[in-house]
Design a protein around this motif. Structure first.
Motif, PDB file in Angstrom:
ATOM      1  N   ASP A   9      43.202  42.551  41.394  1.00 12.13           N
ATOM      2  CA  ASP A   9      44.602  42.569  40.958  1.00 12.13           C
ATOM      3  C   ASP A   9      44.797  41.573  39.796  1.00 12.13           C
ATOM      4  OD1 ASP A   9      47.464  42.846  41.097  1.00 12.13           O
ATOM      5  OD2 ASP A   9      47.532  41.039  42.336  1.00 12.13           O
ATOM      6  N   ASP A  11      48.363  39.980  38.481  1.00 15.60           N
ATOM      7  CA  ASP A  11      49.361  38.918  38.662  1.00 15.60           C
ATOM      8  C   ASP A  11      49.122  38.138  39.946  1.00 15.60           C
ATOM      9  OD1 ASP A  11      50.579  39.978  36.367  1.00 15.60           O
ATOM     10  OD2 ASP A  11      51.599  41.465  37.603  1.00 15.60           O
ATOM     11  N   GLY A  12      48.952  36.837  39.804  1.00 16.55           N
ATOM     12  CA  GLY A  12      48.734  35.986  40.964  1.00 16.55           C
ATOM     13  C   GLY A  12      47.294  35.952  41.429  1.00 16.55           C
ATOM     14  N   ASP A 114      43.610  41.035  46.196  1.00 18.08           N
ATOM     15  CA  ASP A 114      45.029  41.157  45.846  1.00 18.08           C
ATOM     16  C   ASP A 114      45.811  40.060  46.557  1.00 18.08           C
ATOM     17  OD1 ASP A 114      47.687  42.196  45.252  1.00 18.08           O
ATOM     18  OD2 ASP A 114      46.722  44.125  44.917  1.00 18.08           O
TER      19      ASP A 114
HETATM   20 MG   LIG Z   1      49.527  40.381  42.396  1.00 16.92          MG
END
Ligand SMILES: [Mg+2]
Length: 147
Positions: A9, A11-12, A114
């Protein structure tokens, strides 16, 4: 033997969402309150998470690695911003390996890293490695598990 397929993933996990917000003006932040992911060009201005780029390079040697991210539907620039981000920070190792979708579960593979369970991540057919959880707080822990 085929390499195992690994999805990561953005974002983050690869990109630090908060670092993108820090580049925005107060006016923009006010105008987009509670819908920050719709800020134009937000996604191009994020810095990589700690250890993310190095980990991506190492994991790419072992796994058939793809970036599996969701781009906000109401933010057209986020779709191209994510491509530009991947080219800038991950380069040739990520060439033609970016998948943007709202249905992560439709991608067949062995692992998904994720930080959330949304957009089908919770229904992924392989193993979900929940980034930021007690078991996988950071990239060091993820790499220890996967390498
Ligand atoms: Mg994310």
């Amino acid at each position: 033997m085929r390499k195992k397929i690994l999805y990561i993933d953005m974002d983050g996990v690869l990109a630090d969402f908060g670092s993108g917000l820090k580049t925005q003006s107060e006016k923009i932040l006010k105008d987009y309150k509670d819908k920050e992911d719709e800020i134009p060009n937000l996604f191009a201005n994020m810095l990589p998470m700690n250890g993310a780029v190095e980990s991506f390079m190492e994991l790419s040697k072992i796994y058939d690695t793809y970036i599996l991210s969701t781009a906000p539907w109401e933010n057209a620039s986020s779709w191209s911003d994510k491509l530009l981000w991947v080219k800038k920070y991950l380069g040739e190792n990520a060439r033609k390996r970016l998948i943007l979708t709202h249905r992560k579960d439709l991608n067949i593979g062995d692992y998904l890293i994720d930080d959330r369970t949304r957009n089908g991540a919770d229904k992924f057919c392989g193993e979900l490695i929940l980034f930021g959880s007690d078991k996988f707080p950071d990239w060091k822990a993820v790499c220890r598990y996967l390498i």
